[in-house]
Design a protein around this motif. Structure first.
Motif, short mmCIF file in Angstrom:
data_model
loop_
_atom_site.label_atom_id
_atom_site.label_comp_id
_atom_site.label_asym_id
_atom_site.label_seq_id
_atom_site.Cartn_x
_atom_site.Cartn_y
_atom_site.Cartn_z
N VAL A 8 3.93 8.69 7.63
CA VAL A 8 4.88 9.68 8.13
C VAL A 8 6.27 9.40 7.56
CG1 VAL A 8 6.10 10.47 10.19
CG2 VAL A 8 3.63 10.14 10.26
N LEU A 9 6.66 8.11 7.58
CA LEU A 9 7.99 7.76 7.03
C LEU A 9 8.07 8.09 5.55
CD1 LEU A 9 8.75 4.36 8.84
CD2 LEU A 9 9.74 6.62 9.31
N SER A 10 6.97 7.87 4.82
CA SER A 10 6.96 8.22 3.39
C SER A 10 7.20 9.71 3.21
CB SER A 10 5.61 7.86 2.76
OG SER A 10 5.33 6.51 2.95
N ILE A 45 8.68 11.79 5.25
CA ILE A 45 10.08 12.12 5.58
C ILE A 45 11.00 11.70 4.44
CG2 ILE A 45 12.00 11.59 7.14
CD1 ILE A 45 9.87 11.30 9.36
N PHE A 46 10.74 10.50 3.89
CA PHE A 46 11.56 10.01 2.78
C PHE A 46 11.52 10.99 1.59
CE2 PHE A 46 11.09 7.87 -1.37
CZ PHE A 46 12.41 7.49 -1.58
N LEU A 47 10.29 11.44 1.26
CA LEU A 47 10.14 12.36 0.12
C LEU A 47 10.87 13.68 0.37
CD1 LEU A 47 6.39 11.76 -0.78
CD2 LEU A 47 8.39 10.99 -2.05
N PHE A 48 10.75 14.18 1.60
CA PHE A 48 11.41 15.43 1.94
C PHE A 48 12.93 15.29 1.83
CE2 PHE A 48 13.26 18.53 4.86
CZ PHE A 48 12.67 19.69 4.40
N LEU A 49 13.43 14.17 2.38
CA LEU A 49 14.89 13.94 2.32
C LEU A 49 15.35 13.78 0.88
CD1 LEU A 49 15.54 11.55 5.34
CD2 LEU A 49 16.08 13.98 5.15
N LEU A 50 14.53 13.11 0.08
CA LEU A 50 14.86 12.92 -1.33
C LEU A 50 15.04 14.28 -2.02
CD1 LEU A 50 14.95 10.79 -3.74
CD2 LEU A 50 12.58 11.44 -4.14
N MET A 51 14.08 15.18 -1.80
CA MET A 51 14.15 16.51 -2.42
C MET A 51 15.33 17.31 -1.87
SD MET A 51 12.66 17.51 -4.94
CE MET A 51 13.50 19.06 -5.14
N SER A 52 15.57 17.18 -0.56
CA SER A 52 16.69 17.92 0.03
C SER A 52 18.01 17.44 -0.56
CB SER A 52 16.71 17.72 1.55
OG SER A 52 15.53 18.20 2.10
N THR A 53 18.12 16.12 -0.79
CA THR A 53 19.36 15.59 -1.37
C THR A 53 19.54 16.10 -2.80
OG1 THR A 53 18.91 13.60 -0.10
CG2 THR A 53 20.64 13.45 -1.75
N ILE A 54 18.45 16.09 -3.55
CA ILE A 54 18.53 16.60 -4.93
C ILE A 54 18.94 18.08 -4.91
CG2 ILE A 54 17.16 17.17 -6.98
CD1 ILE A 54 15.50 14.64 -6.40
N ALA A 71 0.84 -1.21 0.00
CA ALA A 71 0.00 0.00 0.00
C ALA A 71 0.87 1.25 0.00
CB ALA A 71 -0.93 -0.01 1.20
N THR A 72 1.95 1.23 0.79
CA THR A 72 2.87 2.37 0.84
C THR A 72 3.47 2.63 -0.54
OG1 THR A 72 3.44 1.70 3.08
CG2 THR A 72 4.86 3.34 2.06
N LEU A 73 3.94 1.52 -1.16
CA LEU A 73 4.55 1.67 -2.49
C LEU A 73 3.55 2.27 -3.47
CD1 LEU A 73 6.77 -1.49 -3.03
CD2 LEU A 73 7.46 0.88 -2.75
N ASN A 74 2.32 1.82 -3.36
CA ASN A 74 1.29 2.32 -4.26
C ASN A 74 1.06 3.82 -4.07
OD1 ASN A 74 -0.34 1.31 -6.34
ND2 ASN A 74 -2.15 1.68 -5.09
N THR A 75 0.95 4.22 -2.82
CA THR A 75 0.76 5.65 -2.52
C THR A 75 1.97 6.47 -2.98
OG1 THR A 75 -0.68 5.15 -0.66
CG2 THR A 75 0.37 7.31 -0.66
N LEU A 76 3.16 5.93 -2.71
CA LEU A 76 4.39 6.64 -3.10
C LEU A 76 4.49 6.77 -4.62
CD1 LEU A 76 7.29 5.43 -0.76
CD2 LEU A 76 6.41 7.76 -1.06
N LYS A 77 4.10 5.70 -5.31
CA LYS A 77 4.20 5.70 -6.77
C LYS A 77 3.34 6.83 -7.35
CE LYS A 77 1.90 2.87 -9.31
NZ LYS A 77 1.24 1.57 -9.50
N ILE A 78 2.08 6.89 -6.89
CA ILE A 78 1.19 7.94 -7.40
C ILE A 78 1.70 9.32 -6.98
CG2 ILE A 78 -1.16 8.89 -7.31
CD1 ILE A 78 -2.23 6.15 -7.09
N THR A 79 2.18 9.43 -5.73
CA THR A 79 2.70 10.71 -5.25
C THR A 79 3.84 11.21 -6.13
OG1 THR A 79 2.15 10.12 -2.99
CG2 THR A 79 3.74 11.88 -3.28
N LEU A 80 4.81 10.33 -6.39
CA LEU A 80 5.98 10.75 -7.17
C LEU A 80 5.59 11.11 -8.60
CD1 LEU A 80 8.78 8.37 -5.89
CD2 LEU A 80 8.75 10.86 -5.77
N PHE A 81 4.70 10.31 -9.15
CA PHE A 81 4.24 10.55 -10.51
C PHE A 81 3.52 11.90 -10.59
CE2 PHE A 81 2.07 8.62 -14.40
CZ PHE A 81 3.23 8.66 -15.14
N ALA A 82 2.63 12.12 -9.63
CA ALA A 82 1.88 13.39 -9.58
C ALA A 82 2.84 14.57 -9.40
CB ALA A 82 0.87 13.36 -8.45
N PHE A 83 3.83 14.37 -8.54
CA PHE A 83 4.81 15.42 -8.27
C PHE A 83 5.59 15.78 -9.55
CE2 PHE A 83 9.38 16.04 -7.13
CZ PHE A 83 9.27 17.32 -6.66
#
Lengths: 261, 241
Positions: A231-233, A235-244, A55-67
């Motif tokens: 919540v972890l998702s 944080i992961f997305l925020f860290l991903l963007m900060s790293t980029i 379920a997390t992967l599914n939500t993350l997938k749509i989130t990243l795609f939408a982003f």
């Protein structure tokens, strides 16, 4: 303060909160369906790991795609606005309308348009609507902040509009764009989750469905597990963007340089 | 090289009035004047960034006019390395971006080993040197400078002035140099022009005799005399307001 304590202090604080939580739940014998103890939550997380992770992967997938779609649309619109004042005046208010309308309110419309059996597409569209504005506003600001003398330098060298866009406006606006993207990626997650709540009931495989389902069954431990993963998702997305952001601005931008020194 | 005929410039109020000016090819001319007298506007007119409200700015003798502009701030692109900053005009003019040429110009402005640095790793003087190299790389024959050394300390400033003179003596491009500093104008140029303020008018013009050694010139009685003469003109230009 040294680096180690920067990382460990929050972890220690969180651990203390968990211990107090555990003690209070046991001390007052609070029912599992009201407030589960942290140990119950972690047990539930372990038991439902596969389902939760999918379920997390599914939500993350749509989130990243939408982003990604939101970012491309926003930068594209900002470029169009920078090239044509009349288009900016005409279209900018419409983008503001999208920004100020609560996503929940337009969800039913979008669902009807894309079809009830097409929930993922509806969620994607709703998430894009929520996420695109910060990138647009920041890119726009970046374009308008371009150093006057640098613009004159390009004029003196008879640069074309394309050259000015690619070699001056876009690089100059990069820190602004990245700031917008950092806000946007969080909003994309919120947008996806809210849209899943409204549009995805039953047909979506995202974390929201698990939250709704667990709530209905009073499986509060599982609900908390889903929340933790959400919540972890985030944080992961925020860290991903900060790293980029860091890797792009590392060499030249003041914001990164100052943090380093 | 460059002619101003009856040039007027008006924004909200008159900025420049009745400017008639002829600048010969290869000449080094400085423009002095109080703040807000239209010195920078004059440079913008010379570079075609602005068109005069009345009158004419035209160029003679150079078909392949190439203008270099050095701003008061170094105006470098922070995301590009020093080398990439210098090659920018070549890129924009779709000339082959020549690394060797950029390195040669960097060496001539005294920044031999800095090509890979980013602007934020340089001092103010070094950034200005990059800016000068960038303005010259495109075969510049008209160099316009807008108070380029105003923010630098005395020592750095003098070194940059000397380096600029050395390059100019070899390349013989035309220079229009705007400055606040009377002594800088006299030290550098062959001709000094004084603008009055509100609106800017040319009120004084002085040819500077050339000494073999600038050191000798700056210590001479003549330098002091010209200095106080121009200073008086500047003062009366302000009083006319």
């Amino acid at each position: 303060m040294n680096k180690l304590s920067t990382y460990f202090s929050p972890i220690i604080a969180l651990s203390i909160i968990f211990i107090i939580w555990e003690l209070l739940v046991n001390l007052f014998s609070i029912q599992l369906y009201i407030l589960p103890a942290p140990t119950d939550i972690f047990l539930s997380l372990n038991d439902n790991l596969r389902e939760l992770l999918l379920a997390t992967l599914n939500t993350l997938k749509i989130t990243l795609f939408a982003f990604l779609i939101a970012t491309l649309i926003a930068i594209g619109l900002a470029i169009i606005f920078s090239l044509s004042k009349i288009l900016e005046i005409s279209l900018y208010p419409i983008t503001v309308i999208f920004q100020v309308t609560p996503v929940v309110a337009i969800a039913p419309l979008i669902i009807i348009w894309v079809g009830l059996d097409n929930a993922e597409m509806a969620i994607l569209i709703l998430s894009v609507i929520v996420a695109f504005f910060p990138v647009l506003a920041n890119t726009n600001l970046g374009f308008r902040s371009v150093d006057k003398n640098l613009k004159e330098l390009f004029l003196i060298n008879r640069a074309s509009k394309w050259q000015t866009l690619m070699k001056l406006n876009l690089p100059y606006a990069t820190p602004y764009i990245l700031t917008g993207m950092k806000t946007s990626i969080g909003l994309a997650l919120i947008g996806t989750v809210v849209a899943e709540f409204v549009a995805g009931t039953g047909s979506s495989a995202g974390l929201s469905w698990i939250i709704i389902e667990s709530g209905n069954r009073l499986d509060i431990a599982k609900l908390f597990s889903a929340l933790i993963l959400l919540v972890l998702s985030g944080i992961f997305l925020f860290l991903l963007m900060s790293t980029i952001e860091y890797s792009i601005l590392r060499r030249w931008h003041q914001s990164v340089k100052e943090n380093e020194s | 090289m460059l002619n101003f005929s009856n040039v007027h410039m008006k924004f909200d109020k008159d900025v420049l009035s009745d400017i008639n000016l002829k600048i010969d090819s290869g000449e080094f001319v400085s423009i002095l004047g109080p703040s807000g007298c239209g010195k920078s506007t004059l440079l913008r007119l010379a570079s075609n960034l602005a068109k005069p409200t009345k009158g004419l700015v035209d160029y003679t003798s150079h078909k392949d006019l190439s203008i270099g502009f050095v701003f008061q701030n170094p105006t470098l692109m922070p995301w590009r390395t020093v080398l990439e900053n210098v090659t920018l005009p070549l890129e924009l003019n779709k000339k082959k971006s020549s690394r060797e040429e950029a390195l040669m110009w960097l060496a001539r402005v005294g920044l031999k080993d800095k090509e890979k640095s980013y602007p934020n790793e340089l001092s103010g003087g070094q950034m200005m040197r990059v800016s000068i190299a960038r303005s010259l790389i495109n075969g510049c024959n008209l160099l316009l400078l807008d108070e380029p050394f105003a923010a630098l300390d005395e020592i750095t400033r003098r070194k940059l002035e000397d380096d600029l003179l050395e390059i100019w003596e070899k390349e013989k491009f035309t220079v229009l140099f705007v400055t606040h500093s009377v002594s800088e104008a006299i030290y550098l140029s062959q001709r000094v022009l004084v603008l009055s303020s509100g609106p800017g008018k040319l009120v004084y013009e002085k040819n500077i005799s050339q000494y073999n050694s600038k050191e000798e010139f700056i210590g001479s009685k003549e330098f002091q005399t010209i200095n106080s003469e121009i200073f008086e003109k500047l003062k009366s230009g302000v009083n006319n307001e």
